[in-house]
Design an enzyme around this catalytic site. Structure first.
Site, PDB file in Angstrom:
ATOM      1  N   ARG A   1       4.383  -4.803  -3.333  1.00 19.27           N
ATOM      2  CA  ARG A   1       5.514  -4.433  -2.060  1.00 19.27           C
ATOM      3  C   ARG A   1       6.957  -4.239  -2.477  1.00 19.27           C
ATOM      4  NH1 ARG A   1       5.129  -5.817   4.278  1.00 19.27           N
ATOM      5  NH2 ARG A   1       3.314  -4.397   3.821  1.00 19.27           N
TER       6      ARG A   1
ATOM      7  N   HIS B   1       1.348   3.810   1.576  1.00 23.20           N
ATOM      8  CA  HIS B   1       1.104   2.822   2.305  1.00 23.20           C
ATOM      9  C   HIS B   1      -0.251   2.694   2.674  1.00 23.20           C
ATOM     10  CE1 HIS B   1       1.055  -1.183   3.826  1.00 23.20           C
ATOM     11  NE2 HIS B   1       1.810  -1.229   5.183  1.00 23.20           N
TER      12      HIS B   1
ATOM     13  N   GLN C   1      -2.917   0.848   4.336  1.00 22.89           N
ATOM     14  CA  GLN C   1      -2.447   0.559   5.450  1.00 22.89           C
ATOM     15  C   GLN C   1      -3.563   1.894   5.987  1.00 22.89           C
ATOM     16  OE1 GLN C   1      -1.024  -1.528   7.901  1.00 22.89           O
ATOM     17  NE2 GLN C   1      -2.464  -0.211   9.515  1.00 22.89           N
TER      18      GLN C   1
ATOM     19  N   ASP D   1       5.201   4.479  14.487  1.00 19.24           N
ATOM     20  CA  ASP D   1       5.678   3.648  13.706  1.00 19.24           C
ATOM     21  C   ASP D   1       6.839   2.913  14.393  1.00 19.24           C
ATOM     22  OD1 ASP D   1       5.888   1.409  11.444  1.00 19.24           O
ATOM     23  OD2 ASP D   1       5.779   2.758  10.058  1.00 19.24           O
TER      24      ASP D   1
ATOM     25  N   CYS E   1       1.187   1.053  13.060  1.00 19.00           N
ATOM     26  CA  CYS E   1       0.844  -0.153  11.900  1.00 19.00           C
ATOM     27  C   CYS E   1       1.286  -1.796  11.793  1.00 19.00           C
ATOM     28  CB  CYS E   1       1.674   0.414  10.081  1.00 19.00           C
ATOM     29  SG  CYS E   1       2.576   0.817  11.200  1.00 19.00           S
TER      30      CYS E   1
ATOM     31  N   ARG F   1      -6.890  -4.394   8.127  1.00 17.48           N
ATOM     32  CA  ARG F   1      -6.433  -4.825   6.760  1.00 17.48           C
ATOM     33  C   ARG F   1      -7.110  -5.335   6.064  1.00 17.48           C
ATOM     34  NH1 ARG F   1      -1.205  -3.375   6.135  1.00 17.48           N
ATOM     35  NH2 ARG F   1      -1.750  -4.231   3.887  1.00 17.48           N
TER      36      ARG F   1
HETATM   37  N1   CP Z   1       1.957  -3.173   8.669  1.00 22.47           N
HETATM   38  C1   CP Z   1       2.671  -3.773   7.336  1.00 22.47           C
HETATM   39  O1   CP Z   1       2.309  -3.274   6.758  1.00 22.47           O
HETATM   40  O2   CP Z   1       2.315  -5.240   8.120  1.00 22.47           O
HETATM   41  P1   CP Z   1       2.787  -6.269   7.198  1.00 22.47           P
HETATM   42  O3   CP Z   1       4.553  -5.609   6.432  1.00 22.47           O
HETATM   43  O4   CP Z   1       3.536  -7.276   8.210  1.00 22.47           O
HETATM   44  O5   CP Z   1       2.500  -6.294   6.203  1.00 22.47           O
HETATM   45  N1  NVA Z   2       7.259   2.560   7.607  1.00 25.59           N
HETATM   46  C1  NVA Z   2       7.808   0.485   7.708  1.00 25.59           C
HETATM   47  C2  NVA Z   2       5.735  -0.119   8.320  1.00 25.59           C
HETATM   48  C3  NVA Z   2       6.248  -0.995   8.206  1.00 25.59           C
HETATM   49  C4  NVA Z   2       4.637  -2.256   7.664  1.00 25.59           C
HETATM   50  C5  NVA Z   2       8.429   0.171   7.057  1.00 25.59           C
HETATM   51  O1  NVA Z   2       8.067   0.525   5.528  1.00 25.59           O
HETATM   52  O2  NVA Z   2       8.823  -0.913   6.810  1.00 25.59           O
END
Ligand code: CP
Ligand code: NVA
Length: 317
Positions: A102, A129, A132, A224, A263, A291
């Site tokens: 990440r 992502h 997701q 989102d 998400c 997930r």
């Molecule tokens: N949806 C998602 O990726 O959640 P987190 O940021 O908690 O991993």
């Molecule tokens: N668009 C958001 C998704 C979090 C799971 C971000 O990137 O913060």
């Protein structure tokens, strides 16, 4: 077969079967408890940003598959301080059998994959992502197995989550419309990729600036946050999103059988009201659970395609 998963179209060819595998596996708890394709394997997960769902679903999913999960928080490792992404990839490939990452810049996960000799899974970048999107389409398939009556409406920012959602819809032939305030549209290159996939699957993709237009007769309404991780200094962005909240009034335009998806984490009172989040037609927590199941299928697919195919045959996919 894909070597890495950086965006959901990396597994376009097998996405339908990957998701059906996850659904069948979730339904057969006995099978899920016996199947250990990651026995003896160690999977590392690097996080530059906070996470609840991704971190816990990867750790528990890897454990259920018999593997050893190692979570590597950026503050605790040398990456970004005294070591490059490329060197980190080469070192970790000597100990580990797969990596999830990440990161902020998508180019960093591309760099990790370039230097890694083991599969790399993007666990969220500023551009994509894919995990997701896999869970999202799995959740939609649980409701509409043949994806014949699904029309997806996204209302909000043209961001990382939308990019993979539109790609996944395009791959699987699902119509998808996104309503975005002017100036916050999705990346043109990603939209072009999605259009190309849609031309093969028959999915209809549309963009609008009017939330009511996107939501009209949609069966899935997706939200989102307006400000993603790494954009915290862009608070002035909120003004542009006036009228883009998912509330009961907006949902009056949707199909009666609408489901609400997000998400998560959700910023209640901003992009969605409590009433919608807590509504009987909100499926956000199924989505969060999925997930884990979707990633178990993806991990097996990328780390042990033989085991994945054996179970796909057994599950009659
Ligand atoms: N949806 C998602 O990726 O959640 P987190 O940021 O908690 O991993
Ligand atoms: N668009 C958001 C998704 C979090 C799971 C971000 O990137 O913060």
């Amino acid at each position: 077969m894909a070597e890495h998963l950086l965006a959901i179209d990396d597994v376009a060819e097998d996405l339908d079967r990957i998701l059906r595998w996850a659904i069948a596996f979730k339904q057969d708890t006995e099978l899920a408890d016996e199947f250990k394709p990651l026995d003896g394997l160690s999977i590392g997960s690097i996080y530059e940003k906070p996470s609840t769902r991704t971190r816990v679903s990867f750790e528990t999913g890897i454990h259920r598959l018999g593997g050893q999960p190692l979570t590597l928080l950026k503050g605790d490792i040398q990456l970004g301080k005294s070591e490059t992404v490329g060197d980190t990839a080469q070192v970790l490939s000597r100990y580990l059998h797969a990596l999830t990452y990440r990161c902020f810049a998508h180019s960093d996960v591309e760099e990790l994959a370039k230097h890694s000799t083991v599969p790399v899974i993007n666990a969220l970048s500023d551009r994509h992502h894919p995990c997701q999107a896999a869970a999202d389409l799995m959740t939609i398939m649980e409701k509409d197995p043949k994806l014949e009556n699904t029309r997806v409406a996204w209302v909000g920012d043209g961001n990382n989550v939308l990019h993979d959602l539109m790609l996944a819809c395009a791959i699987l032939g699902v119509d998808c419309t996104w309503a975005i305030p002017e100036g916050y549209e999705p990346d043109e290159e990603v939209v072009n990729r999605a259009e190309e996939l849609a031309s093969k699957s028959g999915a209809v993709l549309k963009q609008t600036n009017v939330p009511e237009e996107a939501v009209k007769d949609a069966t899935i309404i997706y939200a989102d946050v307006f400000v993603s991780m790494g954009e915290e200094d862009q608070k002035d962005k909120f003004a542009a999103f006036d009228g883009f909240q998912i509330n009961m009034e907006l949902l009056e335009h949707a199909d009666d059988d609408w489901s609400f998806m997000h998400c998560l984490p959700a910023h209640r009172g901003e992009e969605v009201t409590d009433e919608v989040m807590d509504h009987a037609q909100s499926i956000v927590f199924d989505q969060a659970e999925n997930r884990m199941w979707a990633q178990m299928s993806l991990l097996t697919y990328l780390c042990d395609i033989g085991a994945w195919e054996t179970w796909a045959e057994f599950l009659d996919l």
